[in-house]
Design an enzyme around this catalytic site. Structure first.
Site, PDB file in Angstrom:
ATOM      1  N   CYS A  58       0.978  -1.502  -0.094  1.00  0.00           N
ATOM      2  CA  CYS A  58      -0.107  -0.314   0.314  1.00  0.00           C
ATOM      3  C   CYS A  58       0.774   1.452   0.032  1.00  0.00           C
ATOM      4  O   CYS A  58       1.682   1.623  -0.889  1.00  0.00           O
ATOM      5  CB  CYS A  58      -0.539   0.185   1.174  1.00  0.00           C
ATOM      6  SG  CYS A  58      -2.090   0.782   0.817  1.00  0.00           S
ATOM      7  N   HIS A  85      -3.772  -5.297  -0.282  1.00  0.00           N
ATOM      8  CA  HIS A  85      -3.305  -5.525   0.494  1.00  0.00           C
ATOM      9  C   HIS A  85      -3.632  -7.225   1.701  1.00  0.00           C
ATOM     10  O   HIS A  85      -4.108  -7.373   1.297  1.00  0.00           O
ATOM     11  CB  HIS A  85      -4.875  -5.228   2.213  1.00  0.00           C
ATOM     12  CG  HIS A  85      -4.279  -3.229   2.427  1.00  0.00           C
ATOM     13  ND1 HIS A  85      -3.504  -3.021   3.116  1.00  0.00           N
ATOM     14  CD2 HIS A  85      -4.676  -2.587   1.637  1.00  0.00           C
ATOM     15  CE1 HIS A  85      -2.985  -1.950   3.170  1.00  0.00           C
ATOM     16  NE2 HIS A  85      -3.690  -1.506   2.405  1.00  0.00           N
ATOM     17  N   GLU A 109      -2.229  -9.347   3.110  1.00  0.00           N
ATOM     18  CA  GLU A 109      -2.715 -10.079   4.142  1.00  0.00           C
ATOM     19  C   GLU A 109      -4.169  -9.805   4.994  1.00  0.00           C
ATOM     20  O   GLU A 109      -4.147  -9.602   6.063  1.00  0.00           O
ATOM     21  CB  GLU A 109      -1.797  -8.656   6.204  1.00  0.00           C
ATOM     22  CG  GLU A 109      -2.104  -7.332   5.770  1.00  0.00           C
ATOM     23  CD  GLU A 109      -2.207  -6.242   4.924  1.00  0.00           C
ATOM     24  OE1 GLU A 109      -1.535  -6.792   3.529  1.00  0.00           O
ATOM     25  OE2 GLU A 109      -2.231  -4.879   5.544  1.00  0.00           O
TER      26      GLU A 109
END
Lengths: 251, 196
Positions: free
Chosen positions: B76, B178, B180
């Site tokens: 990001c 993202h 994650e």
């Protein structure tokens, strides 16, 4: 293009989910992390955890639960319920929540939206609005729809956006729990007036209802609880059926 | 050992949790010595580009990161800082990827809302970072600015315009999305990064 999102909502009391009695194949339906994981595996795009605990001790339990959710679940999740201050929000965000949802507190203290957005960014701030029609006018309410406020839905939603809300979660209290579908005209008007995403909540009884609010109602996401918790349909089945209706979902 | 760079740009918990789930050893640090001796470096970040860049400069990491020879992954804002410059705060950044980061233009008729938030697809995947994934894989985005397409584009996403969903050059990688928060697809990408 970005997909329409399907978001199961889990009510949590004293660290345990209070619905989900018919969840197939799950040993402990009360375990909020296990239930959330199962939804994530089924293709849920996000999760919402609502803390319905009223006590101070319960809040600490919820924070520890948020830490566990963050450690074990690999999709975004929002937490809400009883967030009344910047400190409450900070505690939950530090515990790993991706977004927080505020409702009554935002009506009581609209400046809370400004300070949350300034501190954490708009993407962290979901403003939930429970509204119902009174004399032909959509009025924002608190206390689960029991207390009308002096805020009109569209005006309040616009103000929330201007103050920095990243998304609006709108529940029609006239439809919530009825399984009779969403007020799609109202959703479409919200979409016309706002430039931030709108999450539709309350009223889903069927795949058709959800399809309609995502198309005619122009909602960006649909949040549902009962239809998933009581095993009426799985998240995966719902999304596959939406895809067959040419709705852009992640499957 | 993976060094997760902590340069004071928001909550790192999600990234840490994802690295932990992938079973990797990690250290969260802003220490240049630790970063320079790590096997891999992860540069996360949320927030605003020009202030994030100021934080990097303050710690001297703006000079350390471009010289690293181990695999580096920016996520990001971390990835945006690896580009040449950003419209956000009108800032010049590390210049590892020869591209500019530009804001999305909202378009109500076309359904383009800003920020771009939610799941979108990555296509034309062109990097070992995406080993085991097919074009059209779904990943999670939350951002208002995105890097343009360039020679280093290794994944594309459509949202009003086509932008670089991921960038790669030599040992440097970046994802605008993202990993994650991107379920099993994200987990695969993080695992791929660990074995580059």
């Amino acid at each position: 293009m970005v997909a329409k999102r399907i978001i199961p909502c889990l009510d949590v009391k004293d660290g345990r989910t209070v619905k989900g009695v018919n969840f197939v194949g799950l040993q402990d339906v009360g375990d909020a992390v296990e239930l959330g994981k199962r939804y994530a595996e089924q293709g849920a795009d996000e999760l919402v955890y609502l803390d319905i605990t009223a006590t101070h001790e319960g809040r600490g339990t919820f924070t520890r639960l948020v830490e566990r959710i963050s450690a074990e679940i690999d999709i975004p999740f929002t937490v809400g319920g009883g967030i009344g201050s910047l400190e409450d929000a900070a505690r939950l965000l530090d515990a790993g929540a991706d977004k927080i949802s505020i409702n009554s507190a935002a009506i009581r203290t609209p400046e809370l939206i400004d300070s949350l957005a300034a501190k954490y960014g708009s993407q962290f701030v979901v403003v939930a609005i429970d509204a119902k029609q009174i004399d032909g006018r959509w009025v924002a309410t608190t206390h689960g729809g029991r207390k009308p406020t002096d805020r009109e839905l569209f005006e309040w939603a616009r103000e929330a956006q201007e103050r920095g809300a990243g998304e609006i979660l709108f529940t029609s209290m006239d439809h919530d729990g009825t399984k009779a579908g969403y007020p799609c005209d109202t959703f479409a008007r919200l979409a016309e007036e706002l430039s931030i995403p709108i999450i539709a909540s309350g009223g889903a009884g069927s795949v058709e209802d959800i399809a309609e609010v995502l198309t005619t109602g122009r909602a960006d996401a649909a949040l549902a609880a009962s239809i998933f918790h009581y095993g009426q349909i799985t998240v995966r089945e719902l999304k596959e059926q939406l895809k067959l209706k040419n709705i852009n979902v992640r499957v | 050992m993976i060094a997760i760079v902590d340069y004071n740009t928001g909550n790192l918990r999600s990234v840490i949790n994802a690295v932990r789930r992938a079973g990797a050893e990690y250290v969260v640090t802003a220490d240049r010595g630790v970063i320079e001796s790590a096997d891999r470096v992860l540069l996360p970040g949320v927030g605003e580009a020009s202030s994030a860049m100021a934080n990097l400069r303050e710690t001297g990491l703006d000079e350390v990161i471009p010289r690293l020879t181990v695999p580096v992954l920016g996520i990001c804002i971390g990835m945006q800082l690896m580009c040449a410059g950003s419209e956000e705060g009108n800032v010049r950044t590390l210049g590892i990827f020869p591209t500019e980061v530009r804001r999305f233009v909202a378009d109500r008729k076309a359904g383009i809302k800003v920020p771009h938030m939610g799941w979108n697809t990555i296509t034309e995947l062109n990097s070992p970072l995406f080993r085991g994934l097919d074009s059209g894989a779904w990943v999670y985005y939350v951002h208002s600015f995105a890097p343009d397409i360039c020679d280093c584009t290794i994944a594309r996403t459509e949202y009003g315009r086509t932008f670089s969903g991921a960038l790669g050059r030599d040992n440097f990688f970046g994802t605008q999305f993202h990993p994650e928060k991107s379920g099993t697809v994200g987990e695969q990408i993080i695992k791929n990064f660990m074995t580059l």
